[in-house]
Design an enzyme around this catalytic site. Structure first.
Site, PDB file in Angstrom:
ATOM      1  N   GLY A  73     -22.242 -33.721 -71.140  1.00 57.80           N
ATOM      2  CA  GLY A  73     -22.518 -35.095 -70.729  1.00 57.80           C
ATOM      3  C   GLY A  73     -23.350 -35.858 -71.743  1.00 57.80           C
ATOM      4  O   GLY A  73     -23.062 -37.018 -72.070  1.00 57.80           O
ATOM      5  N   THR A  74     -24.368 -35.215 -72.265  1.00 62.56           N
ATOM      6  CA  THR A  74     -25.247 -35.867 -73.236  1.00 62.56           C
ATOM      7  C   THR A  74     -24.452 -36.305 -74.461  1.00 62.56           C
ATOM      8  O   THR A  74     -24.602 -37.425 -74.959  1.00 62.56           O
ATOM      9  CB  THR A  74     -26.369 -34.896 -73.662  1.00 62.56           C
ATOM     10  OG1 THR A  74     -27.060 -34.458 -72.483  1.00 62.56           O
ATOM     11  CG2 THR A  74     -27.340 -35.551 -74.614  1.00 62.56           C
ATOM     12  N   ASN A 153     -28.935 -39.397 -60.839  1.00 58.55           N
ATOM     13  CA  ASN A 153     -29.131 -37.954 -60.728  1.00 58.55           C
ATOM     14  C   ASN A 153     -30.365 -37.570 -59.910  1.00 58.55           C
ATOM     15  O   ASN A 153     -30.432 -36.478 -59.380  1.00 58.55           O
ATOM     16  CB  ASN A 153     -29.224 -37.331 -62.123  1.00 58.55           C
ATOM     17  CG  ASN A 153     -30.146 -38.095 -63.041  1.00 58.55           C
ATOM     18  OD1 ASN A 153     -29.898 -39.271 -63.334  1.00 58.55           O
ATOM     19  ND2 ASN A 153     -31.217 -37.469 -63.468  1.00 58.55           N
ATOM     20  N   GLN A 181     -22.805 -37.275 -62.161  1.00 56.20           N
ATOM     21  CA  GLN A 181     -23.186 -36.856 -60.816  1.00 56.20           C
ATOM     22  C   GLN A 181     -22.159 -37.255 -59.759  1.00 56.20           C
ATOM     23  O   GLN A 181     -22.153 -36.695 -58.662  1.00 56.20           O
ATOM     24  CB  GLN A 181     -24.565 -37.433 -60.441  1.00 56.20           C
ATOM     25  CG  GLN A 181     -25.705 -36.887 -61.296  1.00 56.20           C
ATOM     26  CD  GLN A 181     -26.023 -35.423 -61.007  1.00 56.20           C
ATOM     27  OE1 GLN A 181     -25.598 -34.857 -60.004  1.00 56.20           O
ATOM     28  NE2 GLN A 181     -26.776 -34.803 -61.893  1.00 56.20           N
ATOM     29  N   HIS A 203     -20.385 -28.681 -65.884  1.00 64.26           N
ATOM     30  CA  HIS A 203     -21.289 -27.754 -65.182  1.00 64.26           C
ATOM     31  C   HIS A 203     -21.873 -28.312 -63.885  1.00 64.26           C
ATOM     32  O   HIS A 203     -22.498 -27.575 -63.135  1.00 64.26           O
ATOM     33  CB  HIS A 203     -22.389 -27.245 -66.119  1.00 64.26           C
ATOM     34  CG  HIS A 203     -23.469 -28.228 -66.458  1.00 64.26           C
ATOM     35  ND1 HIS A 203     -24.665 -28.247 -65.794  1.00 64.26           N
ATOM     36  CD2 HIS A 203     -23.548 -29.193 -67.399  1.00 64.26           C
ATOM     37  CE1 HIS A 203     -25.447 -29.188 -66.326  1.00 64.26           C
ATOM     38  NE2 HIS A 203     -24.787 -29.787 -67.298  1.00 64.26           N
ATOM     39  N   THR A 239     -13.857 -27.087 -83.593  1.00 61.47           N
ATOM     40  CA  THR A 239     -12.805 -26.300 -82.952  1.00 61.47           C
ATOM     41  C   THR A 239     -12.988 -26.351 -81.434  1.00 61.47           C
ATOM     42  O   THR A 239     -14.086 -26.113 -80.936  1.00 61.47           O
ATOM     43  CB  THR A 239     -12.869 -24.843 -83.450  1.00 61.47           C
ATOM     44  OG1 THR A 239     -12.727 -24.872 -84.871  1.00 61.47           O
ATOM     45  CG2 THR A 239     -11.779 -23.994 -82.823  1.00 61.47           C
ATOM     46  N   CYS A 327     -45.492 -33.237 -63.947  1.00 57.24           N
ATOM     47  CA  CYS A 327     -46.145 -31.965 -64.182  1.00 57.24           C
ATOM     48  C   CYS A 327     -45.156 -30.822 -64.345  1.00 57.24           C
ATOM     49  O   CYS A 327     -45.498 -29.785 -64.876  1.00 57.24           O
ATOM     50  CB  CYS A 327     -47.132 -31.661 -63.064  1.00 57.24           C
ATOM     51  SG  CYS A 327     -48.802 -32.031 -63.588  1.00 57.24           S
TER      52      CYS A 327
HETATM   53  C1  LIG Z   1     -26.500 -38.455 -64.959  1.00 55.33           C
HETATM   54  C2  LIG Z   1     -26.466 -37.394 -65.992  1.00 55.33           C
HETATM   55  N1  LIG Z   1     -26.043 -37.676 -67.224  1.00 55.33           N
HETATM   56  C3  LIG Z   1     -26.000 -36.749 -68.196  1.00 55.33           C
HETATM   57  C4  LIG Z   1     -26.402 -35.454 -67.966  1.00 55.33           C
HETATM   58  C5  LIG Z   1     -26.372 -34.477 -69.101  1.00 55.33           C
HETATM   59  O1  LIG Z   1     -25.255 -33.655 -69.044  1.00 55.33           O
HETATM   60  P1  LIG Z   1     -25.195 -32.339 -69.928  1.00 55.33           P
HETATM   61  O2  LIG Z   1     -26.218 -31.413 -69.386  1.00 55.33           O
HETATM   62  O3  LIG Z   1     -23.809 -31.812 -69.770  1.00 55.33           O
HETATM   63  O4  LIG Z   1     -25.476 -32.736 -71.345  1.00 55.33           O
HETATM   64  C6  LIG Z   1     -26.845 -35.109 -66.692  1.00 55.33           C
HETATM   65  C7  LIG Z   1     -27.296 -33.735 -66.379  1.00 55.33           C
HETATM   66  O5  LIG Z   1     -28.408 -33.319 -66.608  1.00 55.33           O
HETATM   67  C8  LIG Z   1     -26.894 -36.098 -65.683  1.00 55.33           C
HETATM   68  O6  LIG Z   1     -27.348 -35.818 -64.455  1.00 55.33           O
END
Ligand SMILES: Cc1ncc(COP(=O)(O)O)c(C=O)c1O
Lengths: 389, 137
Positions: A73-74, A153, A181, A203, A239, A327
């Site tokens: 996702g990132t 999230n 999400q 995931h 790849t 924290c």
């Molecule tokens: C809204 C949202 N975007 C992006 C991510 C990041 O996804 P990933 O862990 O696959 O990089 C997450 C998960 O932590 C998420 O909840």
């Protein structure tokens, strides 16, 4: 009593479905070719890759050739946001986002800000819904991208994506949404919701970690940020993670087939948890919107209690949950999402996120409801904020 | 993340509560950074005969509060003033680096309680070591 082992942190990550693992295994030991190779091994991998692409596309009503696979996702968020920004930097430098984005979007925007792009962070209501009027008002002649998450999230709020998509389309601005999400929990339709770019990750929907996808509507042009052999339309050279992609495809297929039944199941658990907690614990509150929220998300706060303590106590009792409290992370600030709702610091430090999956049961929720009030009571005994009320 | 000693003090905190008519009270922290603690002391002939605490905060904040009450009890007030944050962390088997500052305030709270005792019972102002910069993230 034997300590239970109950997983209520499905917004962090999920169990990989056994069917998914089973679908993946042959691609490690049998069909392990490189999808770019001409030989049979390569062609087997290529075929699996394309079948999976169709499955991912089907989950969001896209065409297979509008999907690229990424490392999560990132990475999808970065490829989309930077890709649009760099490609259009001669046209404009203004980007609109929301104040409650995931760090994958927020920090990408902040990085662009340092490079000279100008950002507007649209506010949300006290229930965590993006203010679409403010969003439309903030559009400028040089706005090149709107990026607002499909659902949040932390607090699970579902954003008015279709409305934002219409606004973006009306002004001719590309619209990206992080739907990490939402996938597998609510319907996503890139056509009906006027979405140009959309982020997914495997995931969170019972697929493997380290695999994601980016939907790119036909005609939308991105500047690559990763250079190499030209895989995935030149946008994500490397790849292909064929086994991971196969798992992702399988996870999407299962999610799409059982979307409504699974959502109903999770919503029942959520309602049972919300009603049970609010009824049995005084000075407990629900963060986010009461109904416009993901079927699997409940997010509470308890006056006088800090989130990390609560999460650790619950873990001792056998429940995996999470908190937005600073924290527990490496920063000292409380969650930017809870602060954006207008909560006071001590309230923002006291959140408890409970997120369900299709594998959770009512019995697990009931056990949780039996355990939580005692823990809250113990922590309140220690708390000066509670005792000084 | 936490040592077994931290977890033990977190799960079974010692000396939780309030002392009525205390000889000294010290409060440090700030809900902004998610930690707030108050230490109460009862003193006889300059010996700390009872200590109690209340803390809002993470596991490290609760464990350091609990540990300081054990360390201070029975000590001469001037000896108790020598207890440092590092002593508390060491007795807990260490703290994660991120917690060393934000949640390790118990020694400061005890020192302020002793300062309060000197002021209230002896009418003297004393200097004590506190770390105000760590209380206001
Ligand atoms: C809204 C949202 N975007 C992006 C991510 C990041 O996804 P990933 O862990 O696959 O990089 C997450 C998960 O932590 C998420 O909840």
């Amino acid at each position: 009593m034997v300590k239970p082992r109950i997983y209520f942190d499905n917004s962090a990550t999920t169990m990989v479905a056994p069917e998914v693992v089973e679908a993946m295994l042959p691609y490690y030991t049998q069909y392990y070719g490189n999808a770019s190779s001409l030989h049979t091994f390569g062609q087997e991998a290529k075929k699996a890759l394309e079948e999976s692409r169709a499955k991912v596309a089907a989950l969001i009503n896209a065409q297979p050739d509008e999907i690229i696979f990424t490392g999560g996702g990132t990475e999808s968020d970065n490829i989309a946001i930077k890709g649009i920004a760099y490609r259009n930097r001669t046209k404009g430098k203004h980007i609109i986002t929301s104040s409650i984005e995931h760090p994958a979007v927020l920090e990408t925007c902040r990085a662009l800000e340092k490079e000279g792009f100008e950002l507007t962070y649209v506010r949300v209501s006290s229930e965590g819904i993006v203010d679409t009027q403010e969003l439309e008002r903030s559009i400028r002649k040089d706005t090149i991208l709107i990026t607002v998450m499909h659902s949040n999230n932390e607090i699970g709020t579902i954003q008015p994506v279709e409305e934002i998509g219409e606004i973006a389309a009306r002004h001719g601005i590309p619209f990206h949404t992080d739907a990490v999400q939402s996938a597998g929990k609510i319907k996503i339709d890139v056509k009906a919701q006027h979405i140009d770019l959309l982020t997914l990750t495997a995931h969170k929907i019972h697929g493997p970690k380290g695999v994601g996808a980016l939907y790119i509507r036909k005609g939308i042009q991105l500047q690559p940020i990763i250079h190499g052999g030209g895989h995935e339309k030149g946008l994500r050279s490397s790849t292909e993670n064929v086994a991971g992609v196969v798992g992702f495809g399988k996870a999407c297929e299962i999610a799409a087939t059982n979307l409504e039944a699974n959502a109903d199941h999770m919503r029942k658990l959520r309602e049972r948890a919300i009603e049970g907690v609010l009824a049995s614990i005084e000075a407990s509150y629900l963060n986010g919107h009461r109904t416009q929220r993901l079927p699997n998300n409940a997010n509470f706060r308890f006056t006088g209690i800090e989130g990390e303590s609560l999460v650790l106590m619950l873990d001792e009792a056998g429940f995996a949950t999470s908190t937005g409290s600073a924290c527990s992370s490496h920063k000292l600030q409380p969650s930017h999402v809870l602060m954006a709702l207008g909560l006071r610091h001590e309230e923002a430090h006291g959140s408890l996120r409970v997120t369900f999956s299709r594998y959770n049961t009512e019995a697990e929720v009931d056990l949780f409801l039996q355990t939580l009030p005692g823990i809250v009571g113990e922590l309140r005994k220690i708390s000066p904020l509670w005792n000084r009320r | 993340m936490y040592s077994p000693v931290v977890m033990d003090h977190f799960k079974n905190p010692r000396n939780v509560g309030v002392i009525e008519n205390p000889d000294g009270v010290g409060t440090v922290g700030n809900p902004v950074c998610g930690d707030l603690m108050t230490v109460y002391i009862k003193v006889e002939n300059d010996i700390i005969v009872d200590v109690k605490f209340q803390t809002f905060g993470c596991a490290a904040a609760i464990a350091t509060s609990s540990m300081i009450t054990e360390m201070a009890k029975g000590k001469h007030v001037d000896e108790a003033l020598k207890i440092t944050r590092q002593n508390v962390a060491d007795n807990l088997g260490g703290l994660p680096p991120v917690k060393m500052h934000c949640s390790n305030l118990a020694a400061d709270a005890l020192h302020l309680a002793i300062k309060d005792y000197y002021k209230k019972r002896k009418g003297v102002d004393i200097e004590v070591e506190v770390h105000p910069e760590d209380h206001t993230h």
